[in-house]
Design a protein around this motif. Sequence first.
Motif, PDB file in Angstrom:
ATOM      1  N   ASP B 270      59.434  81.901  23.162  1.00 64.88           N
ATOM      2  CA  ASP B 270      60.876  82.135  23.088  1.00 64.88           C
ATOM      3  C   ASP B 270      61.188  83.487  22.453  1.00 64.88           C
ATOM      4  O   ASP B 270      62.201  84.122  22.779  1.00 64.88           O
ATOM      5  CB  ASP B 270      61.553  81.015  22.279  1.00 64.88           C
ATOM      6  N   SER B 344      60.214  75.069  25.550  1.00 65.77           N
ATOM      7  CA  SER B 344      61.474  74.767  24.886  1.00 65.77           C
ATOM      8  C   SER B 344      62.487  74.380  25.954  1.00 65.77           C
ATOM      9  O   SER B 344      62.353  74.757  27.121  1.00 65.77           O
ATOM     10  CB  SER B 344      61.956  75.993  24.123  1.00 65.77           C
ATOM     11  N   SER B 345      63.540  73.627  25.562  1.00 63.80           N
ATOM     12  CA  SER B 345      64.462  73.131  26.580  1.00 63.80           C
ATOM     13  C   SER B 345      65.182  74.287  27.280  1.00 63.80           C
ATOM     14  O   SER B 345      65.506  74.193  28.470  1.00 63.80           O
ATOM     15  CB  SER B 345      65.456  72.146  25.976  1.00 63.80           C
ATOM     16  N   ALA B 346      65.400  75.392  26.556  1.00 65.39           N
ATOM     17  CA  ALA B 346      66.044  76.547  27.189  1.00 65.39           C
ATOM     18  C   ALA B 346      65.165  77.096  28.310  1.00 65.39           C
ATOM     19  O   ALA B 346      65.636  77.381  29.420  1.00 65.39           O
ATOM     20  CB  ALA B 346      66.290  77.637  26.150  1.00 65.39           C
ATOM     21  N   LEU B 347      63.846  77.201  28.014  1.00 66.78           N
ATOM     22  CA  LEU B 347      62.929  77.728  29.027  1.00 66.78           C
ATOM     23  C   LEU B 347      62.796  76.741  30.184  1.00 66.78           C
ATOM     24  O   LEU B 347      62.737  77.140  31.353  1.00 66.78           O
ATOM     25  CB  LEU B 347      61.573  78.013  28.374  1.00 66.78           C
ATOM     26  N   GLN B 348      62.757  75.437  29.836  1.00 67.51           N
ATOM     27  CA  GLN B 348      62.703  74.418  30.893  1.00 67.51           C
ATOM     28  C   GLN B 348      63.848  74.590  31.877  1.00 67.51           C
ATOM     29  O   GLN B 348      63.661  74.503  33.095  1.00 67.51           O
ATOM     30  CB  GLN B 348      62.779  73.015  30.283  1.00 67.51           C
ATOM     31  N   ALA B 349      65.028  74.832  31.336  1.00 67.60           N
ATOM     32  CA  ALA B 349      66.209  74.994  32.192  1.00 67.60           C
ATOM     33  C   ALA B 349      66.056  76.212  33.098  1.00 67.60           C
ATOM     34  O   ALA B 349      66.364  76.158  34.294  1.00 67.60           O
ATOM     35  CB  ALA B 349      67.459  75.134  31.330  1.00 67.60           C
ATOM     36  N   LYS B 350      65.538  77.313  32.511  1.00 62.24           N
ATOM     37  CA  LYS B 350      65.335  78.524  33.325  1.00 62.24           C
ATOM     38  C   LYS B 350      64.353  78.254  34.461  1.00 62.24           C
ATOM     39  O   LYS B 350      64.561  78.675  35.606  1.00 62.24           O
ATOM     40  CB  LYS B 350      64.772  79.647  32.446  1.00 62.24           C
TER      41      LYS B 350
END
Lengths: 325, 359, 353
Positions: B270, B344-350
């Motif tokens: 991240d 991380s959930s942010a990266l998962q979303a990307k």
Amino acid sequence: MTDTTTAPPVATGPTVPPPQRPKRRLGDVIFSRLSSGSGFLILIILAAVAAFLLVQAFPALVSSPEVLKTKGYGEFWSWVLPFAFGTVWSSLWALILAVPVSIGIALFITHYAPRRLARTLGYIIDLLAAVPSVVFGLWGTMTLAPATQPVYQWLNTYLGFIPLFGGEASGTGRTLLTAAIVLAVMILPIITSLCREVFLQTPRLHEEAALALGATRWETIKLAVLPYGRAGTVAAVMLGLGRALGETMAVAMVLSGNQVINFRLLTSDNPNTVAAMIAQNFPEASGIRINELIAAGLVLFVITLIINSIARLIISRYSEFSGAN
Amino acid sequence: MKITKASLALTAALALSLTACAANEGTKTTASTGGLSGTLAGKGSSAMSAAQKQWITDFQTKNTGVTVNYSPDGSGAGRDGFTSGAVAFGASDRPFNDSEMGVGKFAKCAADSNALNLPVYISPIAVVFNVTGVDKLNLDAATTAGIFSGAIKTWNDPKIVALNPGVTLPAANITAVHRSDDSGTTDNFTDWLNANAATVWTNAHSGTWPAAYAGEAAKGTAGVVDTVTKGQNTIGYVDDSAAAKLGKASIKVGDAFVQPTAEGAAKMVDASAQVAGRAANDLAFKLSRTTAGTYPLALVSYALVCQQYKAASDATLVKAYIGYIASADGQASAAKSALAAPLSSALQAKVKTAVDSIK
Amino acid sequence: MSIQTSPAVNHLTANQLPRWTPWAVLGGCLLVAAALSGPMFGGFNLAGVAFVGVLAFLVVMHVLATVVEGRRKATDRLLTHLVAGAFCLALIPLVSLLFETLAKGLPRFDVRFFTYSMRNVVSDGGGAIHALYGTLYVAGFASVVSIPIGLMTAIYLAEYGRGPLAKAITFFVDVMTGIPSIVAGLFAYALMSVLFGPGTIMGFSGSIALSVLMIPVIVRSVEELLRLVPNELREAAYALGVPKWRTIVQVVLPTAISGIVSGIILSIARIIGETAPLMIAAGFTASLNNNPFANPMMTLPVFVYDQYAYPGVEREFFDQRAWTGALTLILLVMLLNLIGRLIASRFAPKTGR
């Protein structure tokens, strides 16, 4: 030996007019065509392999050292030299260890062991050939290396003044000597099995003649068996060497190999072998690196070619003396 | 002679005629669940092998009509296999670099499509040791570089002692074990050394061990673990998932010594910047090896896929499979069975956005 | 040769050591070595004791025999001991290896191992049925390709071969024995890529790679054996008016059959355990594949390597499966050997030995 191929099919005197069949029989024609055809096929296969090797190796051989250097691999010949050295050096030690033992075993089975046991004993040795190289690798790293490490330590401490045993002894036992032992065990059944067949072919009369002259068992072997089987033994040893030179997986797992030229047998800084190095690096290779690795394979190829040519010379020299007749 | 040939022919014929089957593989005639069918081939990173096995199992259980084959041949093989079109997706411990990327360069991709690099697997690398009487060890990058380059030769070297107050270090020689094969683990390890201790570790990062630095070489992660375990006073570096029973050194980041953790590794990604000049959906990272509060010694593996596939069947399977891998479920599953660090959930979303854009 | 017999003793058994002497000396030397083991190795050490004991035995026995029996007999004895020792030496790695494999492989040598594949298995359970079938397919096809080619080439070289073609074949077969196994794999991979498009991986491709390794081994061993068949046999057959090809098939081959079978079996043993080429050419899969002409096919050696090198988190299950796979592979080759030997012993001509 040299005149096995000269037997004429029909023995007719030159003065007698040829009877009905000077022409070759259909069976003979088909059979000889088939056999020469498969010989030819081998040449084609080999040409295909060689063509593939050459074409793939070419870019690495001709590209300038700078190109290779920028990729972090160094100039080709100085890069491959330590590995070529490691290949020959480890195989040489494997032979030094394996050949006397193999010939001993072959003699034991053919001339010493009780006849009823001989077949079983031969079978036991052949069991070693049944073990896949991955398992030799596992056994070498997990069992042999830790077991031999104290011996290496001892040799290093007390015989360290001999350059071969010098340097700093390995802490894990995964040394060149260990790799050579594993290789020796792997080529042992091949050499033994062929030597056995060769020794068994000694004419009974030769041996009985020696015994009748009052020779002891060893003298009989020295006078009749070994000279007769010399060409076959050399061929067997060369076959073993071929296997040792090309062995990949076991060496890759057992040897702690680096890119160095080092004659010492007991350190952890050993020259890696070409085959093991290719296996270790090929999966991660891309671009010109692949060409470079295949070119290293080509170098291995050339090494075996040279060694085999030498062996051929030796065999052809001795074969004049042995002769099946 | 005839007998031999006949018996061999017989053996072959027998092997062929036997309707070979495996007890755990259902007959293909039963209705498949999940609505998908076909065979998906992937190839690449061996570091990802354990995680891929788990993902394939999960995916095949949900979609019984699909067989996924993953060959852990290595990252290089994965990149080449994907470029040449041998496999529908590749897996690599580094993203394609700028010269490797390019529209129309990839055989499975449509003529006007580029490849995508999607991070799907993060794993901390542990510096493992097996030293008599020592169960905790602190190291900083400079000392580690000294040990692995051969400059520091014994365990009671003042530099190591200074980092480990209160620990009795033996006066024994250090056996430093490195990978004999070209590997992403070595590449990340040397990158970390070079980034943090450039004066000691002068070589740039590379997947092969620099020839100038000697030491004990062992093949593969399993080889390093075995050598460190069987040897005496050894040290090595391996994927954290394989280090279970060995002592793990805490490495110095900023002012603190940290143990390898999944969270630390995920934070490192991240904190890293994306490679500039790539398409919006391409998630290649330039990893940051120095950020405090993270575990910077970690490996990130990418799934290599097409933005647009030539064959719709490939696209469907890749989307479903990579989509599962990058989902919360897939990441949790790999975290459990391969001790990987979940994205991380942010990266998962990307990654999800990127996968959804695959055609 | 100075065999000095003392005039006083004149029995037949004079100057001859009793039959039990070697055993007694060996036992004595081992005991002494064991007793001295403390000062020498700082504690009992089996390998050390055996080594020192045997070395002492060779020396003591040789000296004893030289004194009592004379130099020639003593040399004979020494060589007997060395030759028997060579055999025992070879047993050490064999026993150690088999013990290790049995101890670690037997726990999983169960029904499940031979009925399950690795499909959907991540820790415990699973089996190698897919790899077992793969090995049978791959080795079977490799044999079908190599045995006829290898055998016919050997016959050509030994019975017909003259002139440049035979010389070239002999030379290139030698070259071929030097092909590293991994290069053979690369060749098969490249060939399939050319024929069927990039990255075609299948069982038959593995067979081709193995054939490249197998053919020269067969040619070399069979040719060497055919050359050892005495010419008298051939000439006797020709004299009876038997055509050359029938002489070969019915006289030459049967005479050498035991060696040929053993050579072929050794060549199968040689290739069935190959890992590197199969990894490249036949690939990995966790599922059963019954079609050698499409999709990756698992083989036993690759299975062993895969389980060892790429384990999951619970490594012990993977190691167990690796050793069980190794055990299976060894048993498979033993079985092949047994079959070959039965054939060989039934069809071998009487040689008087």
